[in-house]
Design a protein around this motif. Structure first.
Motif, PDB file in Angstrom:
ATOM      1  N   LYS A  68      -9.993   3.047  43.883  1.00  0.00           N
ATOM      2  CA  LYS A  68     -11.414   2.705  43.724  1.00  0.00           C
ATOM      3  C   LYS A  68     -11.917   3.622  42.643  1.00  0.00           C
ATOM      4  CE  LYS A  68     -12.295   4.710  48.245  1.00  0.00           C
ATOM      5  NZ  LYS A  68     -13.182   4.750  49.244  1.00  0.00           N
ATOM      6  N   ALA A  95      -2.176  -1.895  51.110  1.00  0.00           N
ATOM      7  CA  ALA A  95      -2.216  -1.509  49.705  1.00  0.00           C
ATOM      8  C   ALA A  95      -3.560  -1.156  49.065  1.00  0.00           C
ATOM      9  CB  ALA A  95      -1.771  -2.636  48.788  1.00  0.00           C
ATOM     10  N   SER A  96      -3.562  -0.359  47.925  1.00  0.00           N
ATOM     11  CA  SER A  96      -4.935  -0.052  47.617  1.00  0.00           C
ATOM     12  C   SER A  96      -4.891  -0.059  45.642  1.00  0.00           C
ATOM     13  CB  SER A  96      -5.500   1.438  47.902  1.00  0.00           C
ATOM     14  OG  SER A  96      -6.203   2.043  46.831  1.00  0.00           O
ATOM     15  N   PHE A 153       1.341  -3.274  55.519  1.00  0.00           N
ATOM     16  CA  PHE A 153       0.603  -3.084  54.242  1.00  0.00           C
ATOM     17  C   PHE A 153      -0.683  -2.654  54.135  1.00  0.00           C
ATOM     18  CE2 PHE A 153       3.516  -6.630  53.363  1.00  0.00           C
ATOM     19  CZ  PHE A 153       4.094  -6.242  52.225  1.00  0.00           C
ATOM     20  N   MET A 210      -0.237   4.233  37.429  1.00  0.00           N
ATOM     21  CA  MET A 210       0.505   3.802  36.536  1.00  0.00           C
ATOM     22  C   MET A 210       0.469   2.241  36.291  1.00  0.00           C
ATOM     23  SD  MET A 210       1.862   6.295  35.242  1.00  0.00           S
ATOM     24  CE  MET A 210       2.669   5.520  33.936  1.00  0.00           C
ATOM     25  N   ARG A 220       8.574 -10.826  44.933  1.00  0.00           N
ATOM     26  CA  ARG A 220       8.587  -9.610  44.227  1.00  0.00           C
ATOM     27  C   ARG A 220       9.812  -9.176  43.774  1.00  0.00           C
ATOM     28  NH1 ARG A 220       7.737  -5.018  49.070  1.00  0.00           N
ATOM     29  NH2 ARG A 220       9.643  -5.158  49.752  1.00  0.00           N
ATOM     30  N   PHE A 277      -6.365   8.206  45.517  1.00  0.00           N
ATOM     31  CA  PHE A 277      -5.418   6.789  45.492  1.00  0.00           C
ATOM     32  C   PHE A 277      -4.418   6.847  46.353  1.00  0.00           C
ATOM     33  CE2 PHE A 277      -7.069   6.908  40.934  1.00  0.00           C
ATOM     34  CZ  PHE A 277      -7.456   5.522  41.115  1.00  0.00           C
ATOM     35  N   ASN A 278      -4.226   5.762  46.957  1.00  0.00           N
ATOM     36  CA  ASN A 278      -3.177   5.784  47.980  1.00  0.00           C
ATOM     37  C   ASN A 278      -2.477   4.503  48.017  1.00  0.00           C
ATOM     38  OD1 ASN A 278      -1.445   6.611  50.096  1.00  0.00           O
ATOM     39  ND2 ASN A 278      -3.039   5.900  51.674  1.00  0.00           N
ATOM     40  N   ALA A 279      -2.161   4.249  46.910  1.00  0.00           N
ATOM     41  CA  ALA A 279      -1.784   2.536  46.715  1.00  0.00           C
ATOM     42  C   ALA A 279      -0.228   2.392  47.227  1.00  0.00           C
ATOM     43  CB  ALA A 279      -1.624   2.346  45.194  1.00  0.00           C
ATOM     44  N   SER A 280      -0.179   1.149  47.581  1.00  0.00           N
ATOM     45  CA  SER A 280       0.989   0.833  48.156  1.00  0.00           C
ATOM     46  C   SER A 280       1.330  -0.728  47.762  1.00  0.00           C
ATOM     47  CB  SER A 280       1.041   0.892  49.769  1.00  0.00           C
ATOM     48  OG  SER A 280       1.712   0.096  50.470  1.00  0.00           O
ATOM     49  N   TYR A 281       2.414  -1.024  47.384  1.00  0.00           N
ATOM     50  CA  TYR A 281       2.840  -2.461  47.204  1.00  0.00           C
ATOM     51  C   TYR A 281       3.426  -2.981  48.364  1.00  0.00           C
ATOM     52  CZ  TYR A 281       0.882  -1.665  42.456  1.00  0.00           C
ATOM     53  OH  TYR A 281       0.273  -1.536  41.551  1.00  0.00           O
ATOM     54  N   GLY A 282       3.316  -2.368  49.333  1.00  0.00           N
ATOM     55  CA  GLY A 282       4.143  -3.002  50.646  1.00  0.00           C
ATOM     56  C   GLY A 282       5.766  -2.709  50.579  1.00  0.00           C
ATOM     57  N   ARG A 312     -10.519  -3.618  51.671  1.00  0.00           N
ATOM     58  CA  ARG A 312      -9.354  -3.111  51.493  1.00  0.00           C
ATOM     59  C   ARG A 312      -9.616  -1.474  51.246  1.00  0.00           C
ATOM     60  NH1 ARG A 312      -6.671  -5.512  45.865  1.00  0.00           N
ATOM     61  NH2 ARG A 312      -8.231  -3.878  45.165  1.00  0.00           N
ATOM     62  N   ALA A 313      -8.759  -0.602  51.350  1.00  0.00           N
ATOM     63  CA  ALA A 313      -8.938   0.815  51.335  1.00  0.00           C
ATOM     64  C   ALA A 313      -9.616   1.203  50.196  1.00  0.00           C
ATOM     65  CB  ALA A 313      -7.325   1.347  51.432  1.00  0.00           C
ATOM     66  N   ASP A 314      -9.502   0.661  49.255  1.00  0.00           N
ATOM     67  CA  ASP A 314     -10.389   1.054  48.047  1.00  0.00           C
ATOM     68  C   ASP A 314     -11.700   0.391  48.139  1.00  0.00           C
ATOM     69  OD1 ASP A 314      -9.874  -1.390  47.496  1.00  0.00           O
ATOM     70  OD2 ASP A 314      -8.945  -1.111  45.460  1.00  0.00           O
ATOM     71  N   GLY A 315     -12.163  -0.300  49.282  1.00  0.00           N
ATOM     72  CA  GLY A 315     -13.586  -0.513  49.137  1.00  0.00           C
ATOM     73  C   GLY A 315     -13.718  -1.954  48.575  1.00  0.00           C
ATOM     74  N   PRO A 352      -1.862  10.170  38.375  1.00  0.00           N
ATOM     75  CA  PRO A 352      -1.169   9.911  39.839  1.00  0.00           C
ATOM     76  C   PRO A 352      -0.336   8.582  39.658  1.00  0.00           C
ATOM     77  CG  PRO A 352      -3.635   9.970  40.029  1.00  0.00           C
ATOM     78  CD  PRO A 352      -3.300  10.039  38.589  1.00  0.00           C
ATOM     79  N   ILE A 353       0.702   8.481  40.444  1.00  0.00           N
ATOM     80  CA  ILE A 353       1.658   7.566  40.390  1.00  0.00           C
ATOM     81  C   ILE A 353       0.935   6.191  40.771  1.00  0.00           C
ATOM     82  CG2 ILE A 353       2.605   7.591  42.644  1.00  0.00           C
ATOM     83  CD1 ILE A 353       4.815   7.621  39.341  1.00  0.00           C
ATOM     84  N   ASP A 396       4.964   3.050  50.572  1.00  0.00           N
ATOM     85  CA  ASP A 396       5.812   2.120  50.904  1.00  0.00           C
ATOM     86  C   ASP A 396       7.182   2.591  51.028  1.00  0.00           C
ATOM     87  OD1 ASP A 396       6.129   2.250  48.320  1.00  0.00           O
ATOM     88  OD2 ASP A 396       5.722   0.278  47.834  1.00  0.00           O
TER      89      ASP A 396
END
Lengths: 299, 299, 299, 299
Positions: C299, C295-296, C293, D103, C189, D293-298, D54-57, D99-100, C56
């Motif tokens: 997993k 988001a993940s 978006f 956190m 947010r 991991f490839n998280a995103s909070y938007g 979601r990307a994490d399944g 990984p960030i 993001d």
């Protein structure tokens, strides 16, 4: 017996035209704590001063001071002849034995939410034999878990907070111990005093807070912060918790300086006055028996 | 004057060999509230029963009951001759005017954390003229924001929680109003009673909780939940908050049934007894003056 | 458009052999916020430094530093081309419209217990017409009730606490506004940034915290503490609340000095760069649409 | 490997014209958890249904239903091939290794105020050797202190509350364990699932909540309520705590019935499918490594 000689100096700066003070720094009168002599000086000649003694011997000064510096100096000497008892002989009282006026010390209060610590108290102490030694176990549990740390707590810090934060000052130790005792249906109250013989690494002599638990019809002394022998404690005020007991409650726009306190023990072995030391016996400095209670919440 | 005739039935099942009860459901004795006649029946002949009256007229029954059903029946008639005052003549008292024994009602307590509501109280009411009408403003503010909702609160719910949750029962209304008054340095206390004339949509007659605030040296009645005229309130107990006041505190393994309460007003206009109605005047049902306080927390 | 030139200096003293830092003080990359140039200096040549950019656009530096002084200097220039929209055209989104990845911003979080403020939010704002103006009403309600007061809050202060305490710093204003918006099912947010044009009476330039609320599929800027025009805010980090967003999270035994921040606006009217000023329009500095978006939570 | 066959029935009554649901009761897709077959039936033909992964399944159903009864039936079969590891080989990760995107699982959240439990966690577990066995010690400490008691907690109960109340349901056990792990800087997350083999004395099969802690770069399974072997847990959702994870979040005026869940293990030893049993090994049912991991909070 112990004889303690001490002085207290309080300095304020009143910023508005007037301010009200309720002071509770004079030694209480009890059967076991006698005031030999004392002296009070207030620098403002025109201050309105009322001295009061409550039925239980707790003493107050109501003071209305004017603009400018306010300086209050007190010195006194007290003799304390502790009632001593064999710990093994003391029992926790049943509710049916307790005078109705003691019940507020079983109920929860502002800083001692005993109702929320019932499960914890039973988990930790429920299986122990009731009596003086169980109270000591509570005292030691608090002392071992909580770190004495100036600045770690504030005026809204409760027993719950102290339990989680694992740090506090003497009043926080007292609140947590009181809450745990009440959670087991033991009457417990908050006492303010000044102490002889504190560990000097904790800073200059200051007001102190400790605990009394009623066992076998008498209030016994416990100091969960364990900074000094309980024998060296001069009683000033008592209440359900710190909300009720403060050496000074100030209403108005006032700058406050740190109090300056000095205390020394007078040793006179020929006449029976010794240094305060730690004791195996249970100690009490309050009046004889619960039947002297005559509390009223005002009608 | 009002004359109220009422009965209270309490039913329990004691599961262990014995259980202790502290009961506070009898009408208090005050200068303004006289008990004309009363009757007490307890089904267990061997129960140990002690009846006590505190110096302020509050009455307790200490009861140790044995295994099995326990049934307590009380009926009585009280005459209440309210002291009435012109609201405009009442003033909020200065700290220096307050008896020392009233101070606990200015300090925070278990369910009324007035110290944490100071900023809110000043934001909402700080600019208003002190006096009876400011207290009414607090009462109405609480009444408007909080929804009467049975089941919305529990035994640990505090004034803070009620403020945020916007719902509660009578004790929660009382706690929030008390906390706000104390935050403005007004003595305020918690009163338990039974009430004549409640809105029947709120369910069967039950114990009630309301508020007294000290103005011009006397405790005046306020009911923030506003379910009935304050003139129809029979005083049972008073204290700092619900921690101090309960119609029944039970120690032991006991099943509890809902209390059954009946109340009616006796109208006898020739002799000066009228239906309780809402009044513009300030009403007090407590004793005359603060100088009668003689509280003690036990030494 | 606005062009802002700024620098940030962070100074630490690492007391042990090493300490870990997670830093988030670089401007985020968004469609609307472009970094023209930037420079990063770290005084420890052997420090392990990893620079990361989240999907993001939020940027982090992971840093393992050794014993001794650690000094980090950053300077950069960003161009912000705010998306502007007529407030009247913006609508609050229905739950069914929201991407699943936005849902965490509707749910309660550490400092924003929106689930406990539902009744309050409905009492105060429930009757208002949904839309941008309702969000402004929330912002102004928070701003009017809460006093900006450095030192009035700490690292555990939540929206609940701020509501009761009526005082806080920018992060507390943000938490309370976010909690109220979420209580009405609006995604909201927490954003960290640095601001141009703050009232100098609030002290030297510092990191700032403000709020974004999603309306009509885009995150719009709101500053409940209202210390500067939202047009002058440089975006650094975003998250659910301050638990997720810090310019520096330190793991280890480290002394910290206050950050030193300087910011200026570059005015170049010929090329379309103006001073940040307060706007009637709704402003957004984030990407275009919620469909980006992805988001993940791993997993 | 384990093969679990289960069905879930949810019944609602929509009282208004429509209501929105976000459902998360389908088994997640991970490298280790494969869905063999599944079936979804919704009784309202006109309901708007969107299925998302979601990307994490993690899988969601967004559903807008109309007035009247709403019945949702799901049945499926999953194969879980747990990754197993020798507990002695697993290490707690350093912050610099994380990984960030992991956190947020170290930071405090709504129900897991790890920042307030740091002193407690260090008092109880600070002296222990880091690693898998320390995590087991935390799990057992929680399990020993907290009593499984349906009805003892509610939707606002936090880890702090559970610690003091000494009672809770599975989600409360999970919150307390997560908070303690995070207080020691371990990433820990909340998992919802359904469990095979639970103690039938706890009532009919229901949704379950448990914990994953990241060790050596992988999320390992722990069940602090210990109601069933972790090997029999089907993964539905993951998040920071229960605020993020619910099998059904309902927006609207809806009556809810208890879910009906059935689960059975398919034993087919020839093909390598065994009954779920308690294991000495560390078990993981999530993907391989944190690099995914490839998280995103938007943005």
């Amino acid at each position: 017996m112990v004889r303690l000689k001490f002085s207290i100096t309080l300095n304020y700066q009143v910023l508005d035209a007037s301010a009200d003070f309720i002071l509770n720094f004079q030694p209480a009168f009890t059967e076991r704590q006698k005031v030999l002599n004392e002296e009070l000086q207030i620098n403002q000649d025109n201050a309105a001063v009322t001295q009061l003694t409550r039925a239980d011997g707790i003493r107050y000064i109501k003071l209305r001071a004017g603009t400018g510096p306010l300086s209050i100096f007190y010195s006194g000497t007290v003799d304390i002849d502790h009632y001593q008892e064999d710990p093994d002989s003391l029992h926790e009282m049943q509710i049916s034995e307790l005078p109705i006026d003691v019940m507020p010390f079983v109920y929860p209060s502002r800083y001692c939410q005993s109702d929320e610590l019932t499960a914890l108290a039973n988990f930790e102490f429920g299986a122990m034999k009731p009596g003086y030694h169980r109270v000591v176990a509570i005292q030691q549990w608090v002392n071992r878990r909580i770190k004495f740390q100036i600045g770690s707590s504030g005026s809204t810090t409760t027993a719950r907070d102290t339990l989680l934060g694992h740090a506090g000052v003497c009043r926080d130790f007292a609140h947590l111990m009181i809450a745990l005792c009440r959670a087991l249906n033991m009457p417990a109250r908050f006492v303010s005093g000044i102490d002889y013989g504190a560990d000097p690494s904790l800073g200059p002599t200051d007001f102190h807070a400790y605990v009394e638990v009623m066992l076998s019809g008498r209030w016994y002394l416990f100091d969960p912060s364990d900074v000094s022998p309980t024998m060296g404690l001069v009683r000033l005020g008592t209440g359900r918790d710190a909300a009720d007991v403060s050496f000074a409650t100030v209403f108005g726009n006032v700058l406050t300086q740190s109090p300056v306190i000095e205390i020394q023990a007078v040793v006179d072995e020929q006449n029976g006055f010794y240094l305060p030391v730690r004791q195996q016996n249970a100690l009490s400095s309050s009046d004889n028996f619960v039947s002297t209670f005559n509390a009223s919440y005002g009608k």
